[in-house]
Design an enzyme around this catalytic site. Structure first.
Site, PDB file in Angstrom:
ATOM      1  N   LYS A   1      -2.405 -10.984  -8.633  1.00  0.00           N
ATOM      2  CA  LYS A   1      -3.723 -11.488  -8.263  1.00  0.00           C
ATOM      3  C   LYS A   1      -4.875 -10.611  -8.759  1.00  0.00           C
ATOM      4  CE  LYS A   1      -4.319  -9.151  -3.855  1.00  0.00           C
ATOM      5  NZ  LYS A   1      -4.951  -9.173  -2.562  1.00  0.00           N
TER       6      LYS A   1
ATOM      7  N   LYS B   1      -9.614  -5.614  -6.468  1.00  0.00           N
ATOM      8  CA  LYS B   1     -10.409  -4.427  -6.792  1.00  0.00           C
ATOM      9  C   LYS B   1      -9.541  -3.233  -7.142  1.00  0.00           C
ATOM     10  CE  LYS B   1     -12.861  -5.613  -3.222  1.00  0.00           C
ATOM     11  NZ  LYS B   1     -13.891  -6.106  -2.346  1.00  0.00           N
TER      12      LYS B   1
ATOM     13  N   LYS C   1       0.834  -1.212   0.000  1.00  0.00           N
ATOM     14  CA  LYS C   1       0.000   0.000   0.000  1.00  0.00           C
ATOM     15  C   LYS C   1       0.864   1.256   0.000  1.00  0.00           C
ATOM     16  CE  LYS C   1      -4.091  -1.860   0.167  1.00  0.00           C
ATOM     17  NZ  LYS C   1      -4.966  -1.861  -0.990  1.00  0.00           N
TER      18      LYS C   1
END
Ligand code: AMP
Length: 331
Positions: free
Chosen positions: A194, A197, A111
């Protein structure tokens, strides 16, 4: 009976990663265990949703849980923020979660790289909130995808540390669970990593996508110009599509295309067409139910209300006992 807890962040619609990594296991586990499945709206606040989006996304995940076959008569389905005891346990656990170990978490480091303008404390302490989600019901099994393995290890660390600090065996250890022998990692369509969203609209196939949209997304998935030597290893984008096929197609179909690849006879157009059709068939039962459930707002609010009551009952017992262990006593 063993207790099971798991949830999905309410940052939007569910994709095939959520479905195969988590929700399919929820559906199977509800028959065998004492299950708590929640919609992680506290967790979603790290992305700063508007109030309308927040509520809409929670509703969408609830609808899709039910459409996927989670039965509110068997499992407790609840919205995380309806159980404020989770936030209280999160506060307690934060007191013995250390900066160094939180900063080393792979998902936090990802992140920091992907959203440098929004590295908030909620992201850093995400694994602590996840530990609170699990420990609040003293769960031992947590159905999750492979990406959550490290967080589960941290949840065990925090539970064990609490036990040592207060010289108790209060919290049990919890382990990641999947009915398949390995934890599932569903790849995305963009050729790298992967399905998720935050990886862009074209990377993920959603349970609520129409048949036409699924076909379009799969046909546009990243591939290459094809193998040039027999039995050559598959580069990541191709391996990802084969991994998806392994999940949604029959073994015969998978073997057929694998052999064509190995003989350098594969035509990616045919391969993708087959993959899209099998994806459509695999998700059809869920897709068909989404609209009908979405229209029944009375049913949705009944499910959320009953789930919240059951979850709060279990959570308040834990918080009462934890407060006693820590030493919060009334005069
Ligand atoms: P999240 O959307 O990050 O809240 O994830 C909710 C659940 O879906 C977790 O159990 C994840 O492990 C699982 N999940 C999300 N993406 C994938 C993926 N690509 N493959 C397997 N499981 C996934």
């Amino acid at each position: 009976m063993e207790t099971v807890v798991s949830g999905i962040r309410s940052t939007g619609k569910l994709h095939l990663g959520n479905y195969y990594g988590a929700v399919q296991n929820f559906v199977k586990m509800q028959h065998e265990y004492n299950c708590y499945f929640f919609i992680a709206d506290y967790h979603s606040l790290t992305t700063h949703p508007t109030p309308d989006d927040l509520h809409g996304n929670v509703k969408q995940v609830l609808i899709e849980y039910l459409a996927a076959g989670i039965d509110p008569e068997k499992a407790t389905i609840y919205v995380q923020s309806d159980v404020p005891q989770i936030a209280e346990l999160y506060l307690f656990l934060n007191m013995n979660a250390y900066m160094g170990e939180l900063e080393r978490s792979t998902s936090f480091k990802d992140k920091v790289r992907s959203q440098p303008d929004n590295v908030n404390a909620g992201l850093l302490t995400y694994p602590v909130l996840m530990a609170a989600d699990i420990l609040i019901h003293k769960a031992t099994k947590v159905p999750v995808g492979k990406d959550q393995e490290q967080h589960l290890e941290m949840a065990r660390t925090f539970g064990n540390r609490f036990n040592r600090l207060y010289n108790t065996e209060y919290f049990p250890e919890s382990f990641a669970f999947s009915f398949s022998d390995k934890l599932v990692k569903v790849p995305g369509l963009d050729g790298k990593g992967k399905m998720g969203k935050s990886e862009g609209e074209a990377n993920a196939v959603y349970l609520s996508d129409s048949v036409e949209v699924i076909r379009k997304k799969v046909m546009r998935a990243v591939s290459d110009s094809g193998p040039t030597e027999e039995n050559q290893p598959k580069p990541e984008p191709i391996q990802n599509l084969f991994d998806l096929m392994k999940i949604v197609s029959s073994t015969d179909t998978y073997t057929h295309f694998d052999e064509l690849y190995n003989k350098c006879q594969i035509r990616y157009g045919d391969f993708k067409k087959q993959l899209a059709e099998d994806m459509i068939i695999a998700t059809e039962p869920v897709r068909e139910k989404i609209n009908a459930i979405a229209a029944d707002t009375e049913y949705l609010s009944k499910v959320a209300k009953i789930g919240a009551e059951k979850a709060r009952e279990s959570a308040s017992k834990t918080i009462r006992e934890v407060r006693e262990i820590i030493g919060f006593r009334s005069f």
